[in-house]
Write an enzyme that holds these catalytic residues in place. Structure first.
Site, mmCIF file in Angstrom:
data_model
loop_
_atom_site.group_PDB
_atom_site.id
_atom_site.type_symbol
_atom_site.label_atom_id
_atom_site.label_comp_id
_atom_site.label_asym_id
_atom_site.label_seq_id
_atom_site.Cartn_x
_atom_site.Cartn_y
_atom_site.Cartn_z
ATOM 1 N N HIS A 99 1.291 -1.306 -0.362
ATOM 2 C CA HIS A 99 -0.207 -0.082 -0.157
ATOM 3 C C HIS A 99 1.033 1.047 0.282
ATOM 4 C CE1 HIS A 99 -3.362 -2.947 1.340
ATOM 5 N NE2 HIS A 99 -2.719 -2.970 2.252
ATOM 6 N N GLU A 117 -1.058 -0.721 8.289
ATOM 7 C CA GLU A 117 -2.726 -1.838 8.804
ATOM 8 C C GLU A 117 -1.485 -2.686 9.752
ATOM 9 O OE1 GLU A 117 -3.607 -3.310 5.281
ATOM 10 O OE2 GLU A 117 -1.856 -5.494 6.312
ATOM 11 N N HIS A 174 3.790 -7.267 1.458
ATOM 12 C CA HIS A 174 3.010 -8.654 3.151
ATOM 13 C C HIS A 174 1.740 -9.298 1.850
ATOM 14 C CE1 HIS A 174 0.089 -4.572 2.268
ATOM 15 N NE2 HIS A 174 -0.134 -5.487 2.711
ATOM 16 N N ARG A 194 -1.781 -4.320 -6.073
ATOM 17 C CA ARG A 194 -1.302 -6.402 -6.270
ATOM 18 C C ARG A 194 0.721 -6.171 -7.248
ATOM 19 N NH1 ARG A 194 -5.911 -7.557 -8.036
ATOM 20 N NH2 ARG A 194 -6.720 -7.740 -7.006
HETATM 21 ZN ZN ZN Z 1 -2.793 -5.423 4.027
#
Ligand code: ZN
Length: 312
Positions: A99, A117, A174, A194
């Site tokens: 991200h 996150e 991740h 992605r």
């Molecule tokens: Zn993620």
């Protein structure tokens, strides 16, 4: 003025190809099928909002309350509620992704937020693992390995155990993998690039990759993150700070008999990981999640409860 009530929530559940049945079986969530990957347990997004289950706001959505009753959230500014809490049941590998941070997302994604996150592992298979980070030493090497599709050499796979905690800042490669059930607390954004999808096909087609954006935002070399702080044992409970940064502070509380927690923040989310008990006289059990609004006063927990809280 009346003291604001705690906002107990019912999750928005999402069916996905990689999901399973644990969210229904373990927590009794109302899911739409047998491939439920995500329960959005604290969500104030218009299309996927958690609904209040008790009290005078019962039946109303958290997005609605964020729009109409900003006082419940300390009159925080901004269009979007800043956090999103999910429980994720991965029955298959999720794609390997990254991200952007806030500045990159603002410029390249129409003013969106970036996404940092963190994950608390609720349960996992004995041989489960997780992807965090990569092995490239320089941006050039990263670009070369991506161009040559040297995924096995590039991605860093770590072993996984129940109770592990991972901080995943924006820019970190991740992926959650098969056999993992975890609680995710994140900035409320859905900007995902992605990097690799194991060459899988969906409806006969590979899913779109975002290689250039990924190369733009991946932190290189990978920076390992400090793990959670020490556990502090107190009378009636123990406490552990999991992470604290510009985006959120996340803490774990294990209540053995009782705990009184002040709530001085604009809001605080509370997730019950295990156990049974009560908060301010209201029953609590595994799988319950609530928002403690601004000005709600102390939270008095009783019983045996394992909790994770998050605030700004
Ligand atoms: Zn993620």
């Amino acid at each position: 003025m009346q003291t604001p009530e705690l906002l107990f929530l019912k999750p928005y559940c999402r069916e996905v190809i990689w999901g399973g049945t644990k969210l229904k079986e373990l927590y009794g969530y109302e899911t739409g099928g047998d491939h439920t990957g995500e329960a959005w347990v604290v969500s104030a997004n218009e299309e996927q909002q958690s609904l209040v289950t008790r009290g005078s706001f019962a039946g109303r959505g958290l997005w609605e309350l964020w729009q109409e009753r900003r006082d419940l959230f300390g009159n925080l500014p901004g269009e979007k509620f800043p956090l999103l809490v999910k429980v994720i049941d991965a029955n298959e590998h999720l794609s390997i992704q990254v991200h952007p941070d806030d500045p990159y997302a603002r410029i390249h994604e129409n003013g969106a937020l970036g996404k940092t996150e963190c994950w608390y592992v609720l349960d996992c298979d004995e041989d489960a693992d997780i992807v965090i980070g990569h092995t490239a030493a320089t941006p050039d090497e990263l670009e070369r390995m991506v161009a040559r599709e040297e995924w096995e050499q590039l991605i860093q796979v770590l072993p996984l155990a129940k109770g592990d905690f991972f901080f995943v800042p924006a820019g970190t490669v991740h992926a959650i993998r098969k056999g993992t059930l975890l609680l995710e607390i994140q900035q409320n954004s859905d900007v995902t690039y992605r990097l690799y999808d194991y060459d899988r096909l969906q409806d006969g087609q590979p899913r779109e990759l975002h290689l250039q954006q990924s190369l733009d935002v991946i932190t290189c070399p990978h920076r390992p993150q400090a793990t959670a702080g020490a556990v502090r044992h107190e009378d009636g409970y123990s406490h552990q700070r999991l992470v604290s940064n510009a985006q959120f502070t996340v803490e774990k509380w294990d209540v053995h008999t009782e705990l009184t927690l002040p709530q001085p923040h604009s809001f605080m989310t509370v997730s019950v990981l295990a156990g049974e008990g009560a908060v301010n006289g209201e029953s609590l059990r595994r799988g319950d999640h609530f928002v403690a609004p601004y000005g709600c006063g102390d939270l008095h927990f009783e019983g045996q409860l394992s909790l994770i809280t998050a605030h700004m």
